[in-house]
Enzyme design. Sequence first.
Site, mmCIF file in Angstrom:
data_model
loop_
_atom_site.group_PDB
_atom_site.id
_atom_site.type_symbol
_atom_site.label_atom_id
_atom_site.label_comp_id
_atom_site.label_asym_id
_atom_site.label_seq_id
_atom_site.Cartn_x
_atom_site.Cartn_y
_atom_site.Cartn_z
ATOM 1 N N ASN A 7 57.951 101.714 123.067
ATOM 2 C CA ASN A 7 59.359 101.527 122.708
ATOM 3 C C ASN A 7 59.581 100.029 122.478
ATOM 4 O O ASN A 7 59.682 99.255 123.419
ATOM 5 C CB ASN A 7 60.218 102.048 123.868
ATOM 6 C CG ASN A 7 61.699 101.910 123.602
ATOM 7 O OD1 ASN A 7 62.112 101.333 122.579
ATOM 8 N ND2 ASN A 7 62.503 102.415 124.511
ATOM 9 N N ARG A 90 58.918 105.246 119.704
ATOM 10 C CA ARG A 90 60.357 105.497 119.598
ATOM 11 C C ARG A 90 60.880 104.729 118.388
ATOM 12 O O ARG A 90 60.597 103.538 118.237
ATOM 13 C CB ARG A 90 61.066 105.009 120.851
ATOM 14 C CG ARG A 90 62.557 105.165 120.751
ATOM 15 C CD ARG A 90 63.238 104.536 121.942
ATOM 16 N NE ARG A 90 64.673 104.694 121.805
ATOM 17 C CZ ARG A 90 65.541 103.761 122.139
ATOM 18 N NH1 ARG A 90 65.131 102.610 122.617
ATOM 19 N NH2 ARG A 90 66.822 103.977 122.010
ATOM 20 N N HIS A 179 70.402 108.463 121.363
ATOM 21 C CA HIS A 179 69.902 109.086 122.600
ATOM 22 C C HIS A 179 69.456 110.527 122.338
ATOM 23 O O HIS A 179 69.427 111.354 123.246
ATOM 24 C CB HIS A 179 70.988 109.159 123.704
ATOM 25 C CG HIS A 179 71.490 107.854 124.207
ATOM 26 N ND1 HIS A 179 72.830 107.640 124.461
ATOM 27 C CD2 HIS A 179 70.860 106.707 124.508
ATOM 28 C CE1 HIS A 179 73.002 106.409 124.914
ATOM 29 N NE2 HIS A 179 71.803 105.814 124.944
ATOM 30 N N LEU A 208 74.796 109.188 130.675
ATOM 31 C CA LEU A 208 75.592 108.044 131.126
ATOM 32 C C LEU A 208 74.675 106.959 131.675
ATOM 33 O O LEU A 208 74.265 106.994 132.838
ATOM 34 C CB LEU A 208 76.599 108.486 132.202
ATOM 35 C CG LEU A 208 77.475 109.703 131.851
ATOM 36 C CD1 LEU A 208 78.409 110.048 132.999
ATOM 37 C CD2 LEU A 208 78.261 109.458 130.567
ATOM 38 N N GLY A 209 74.319 106.033 130.812
ATOM 39 C CA GLY A 209 73.527 104.881 131.227
ATOM 40 C C GLY A 209 74.271 103.641 130.789
ATOM 41 O O GLY A 209 75.476 103.698 130.534
ATOM 42 N N ARG A 240 79.828 97.818 125.923
ATOM 43 C CA ARG A 240 80.364 98.215 124.611
ATOM 44 C C ARG A 240 81.712 98.910 124.779
ATOM 45 O O ARG A 240 81.897 99.687 125.718
ATOM 46 C CB ARG A 240 79.403 99.180 123.906
ATOM 47 C CG ARG A 240 78.114 98.523 123.463
ATOM 48 C CD ARG A 240 77.233 99.527 122.715
ATOM 49 N NE ARG A 240 75.842 99.251 123.013
ATOM 50 C CZ ARG A 240 74.909 100.183 123.164
ATOM 51 N NH1 ARG A 240 75.203 101.453 123.037
ATOM 52 N NH2 ARG A 240 73.671 99.833 123.451
ATOM 53 N N ILE A 331 73.545 106.248 135.373
ATOM 54 C CA ILE A 331 74.798 106.533 136.089
ATOM 55 C C ILE A 331 74.908 108.034 136.367
ATOM 56 O O ILE A 331 75.230 108.450 137.485
ATOM 57 C CB ILE A 331 76.006 106.040 135.252
ATOM 58 C CG1 ILE A 331 75.880 104.536 134.988
ATOM 59 C CG2 ILE A 331 77.314 106.369 135.932
ATOM 60 C CD1 ILE A 331 76.657 104.055 133.770
ATOM 61 N N GLU A 383 62.729 110.247 128.597
ATOM 62 C CA GLU A 383 62.526 110.071 127.160
ATOM 63 C C GLU A 383 61.053 109.840 126.817
ATOM 64 O O GLU A 383 60.578 110.296 125.785
ATOM 65 C CB GLU A 383 63.394 108.911 126.656
ATOM 66 C CG GLU A 383 64.867 109.306 126.600
ATOM 67 C CD GLU A 383 65.823 108.139 126.409
ATOM 68 O OE1 GLU A 383 66.068 107.421 127.404
ATOM 69 O OE2 GLU A 383 66.304 107.937 125.295
HETATM 70 P P1 AMP Z 1 70.162 103.368 132.113
HETATM 71 O O1 AMP Z 1 70.696 102.667 130.896
HETATM 72 O O2 AMP Z 1 70.054 104.846 131.943
HETATM 73 O O3 AMP Z 1 68.924 102.739 132.661
HETATM 74 O O4 AMP Z 1 71.291 103.186 133.250
HETATM 75 C C1 AMP Z 1 71.582 101.926 133.781
HETATM 76 C C2 AMP Z 1 72.820 101.993 134.661
HETATM 77 O O5 AMP Z 1 72.718 103.062 135.600
HETATM 78 C C3 AMP Z 1 72.972 100.753 135.524
HETATM 79 O O6 AMP Z 1 73.676 99.765 134.842
HETATM 80 C C4 AMP Z 1 73.754 101.277 136.685
HETATM 81 O O7 AMP Z 1 75.124 101.216 136.356
HETATM 82 C C5 AMP Z 1 73.342 102.715 136.813
HETATM 83 N N1 AMP Z 1 72.375 102.918 137.902
HETATM 84 C C6 AMP Z 1 71.045 102.865 137.813
HETATM 85 N N2 AMP Z 1 70.472 103.112 139.011
HETATM 86 C C7 AMP Z 1 71.471 103.315 139.881
HETATM 87 C C8 AMP Z 1 71.538 103.614 141.261
HETATM 88 N N3 AMP Z 1 70.435 103.744 142.006
HETATM 89 N N4 AMP Z 1 72.761 103.745 141.813
HETATM 90 C C9 AMP Z 1 73.872 103.634 141.053
HETATM 91 N N5 AMP Z 1 73.870 103.351 139.753
HETATM 92 C C10 AMP Z 1 72.698 103.199 139.162
#
Ligand code: AMP
Length: 395
Positions: A7, A90, A179, A208-209, A240, A331, A383
């Site tokens: 990626n 990717r 996504h 939700l990331g 964003r 998230i 992914e």
């Molecule tokens: P991603 O883009 O899927 O990697 O998600 C990143 C976001 O997920 C981070 O900015 C956090 O807001 C949330 N996150 C990741 N790990 C945790 C965790 N262990 N507890 C709470 N929020 C988390």
Amino acid sequence: MNVLVINCGSSSLKYQLINSDTEEVLAKGLCERIGIDGRLVYQPAGGEKEIIESAMPTHKEAIQMVLAALANEKTGAVKSLSEIDAVGHRVVHGGEKFAKSVVLKPEVLAQIQECNDLAPLHNPANLIGIHACQELMPGVPMVGVFDTAFHQTMPKKAFLYGLPYEYYEKYKVRRYGFHGTSHSFVSKRTAEFLNLDLRNSKIIVAHLGNGASVSAVLNGECVDTSMGLTPLEGLVMGTRSGDIDPAIMEFLAKKENLDIEGVMNVLNKKSGVEGISGVSSDFRDLEAAYKEGNQRAIDACEVFSYRVAKYIGSYVAAMNGVDAIAFTAGIGENTSFIREKIVAYLGYLGITLDQEANKVRGEDQIISTKDSRVAVCVIPTNEELAIARETVALV
Ligand code: AMP
């Protein structure tokens, strides 16, 4: 079969080596600061994480270092590079050309390049990674897996914007969605986990990331999704804005004396929950600030959750019902208080949250009560594994 999943970003490269028979991750890591100085992180399964600082003027040197680490005599995941059977790349934007993953032949690379306009920050980096891999691993089959492909089943009424039609014809301005690999993986897994017949199901996936999107998956096919021509549309994200009144752009440009790049920078990098809260884009920090009573962090969490709930509602309407709602990504998999807030809006669907089950982190779990009319669950996304599976299917 061992599949290397790559990626590539503009100055970074994430990788995983996956044994597709056992679906075990043999090694993973990333290269950072490509073109600046260079730093490789390498972690073999069950082994220590290694960090190697070394010059990486281009992605080619980065991939060279990854391959050297993978075949390293002491800590390598394979004895020789001949044990890497295929590479899955990717690719962010496949435009309307790619509704499925493809084997990366020269004519395909030219078609990906034609999509560069649609993702000027991402696609050129993806292509650089593909070219570098092809040069360093001649003869190894390579596959491109597109973030947009899964959403290509959207009907025209869902993908067309209310803009002059000629912009769609001339420039292909339309909703594409992103996504897709995650929405595809999670919707399939949700059906499997809940014993639903995917071909006869209505599933909403909330990815939700840091970047976040929702999709409506009807009978296994995406019929709508919240991201658009670019990943800026839809939910309020880490930094964003998601949906805004487009006239805000002109208003801000005048008030803050910004040009179009300046406004886009605000919408992409200074908005979202970070912009609202002034605390962070990370929900771990936001949760702490929320619990301390920080009003702007509270506002950010409320705005975020409300927007997700509104999208879920609109996709229930789009599919005339829903069988299951799945939360995924950083998230969605980890932040129970945000899931609780979102599910609190879904009482009209006959959904009640199981507070105990909702404590789950990062594993498949139903978080609605047994008597809820619609199942709500947490389904971790993967992914890289999805890319490896697609790659094996094509080679
Ligand atoms: P991603 O883009 O899927 O990697 O998600 C990143 C976001 O997920 C981070 O900015 C956090 O807001 C949330 N996150 C990741 N790990 C945790 C965790 N262990 N507890 C709470 N929020 C988390």
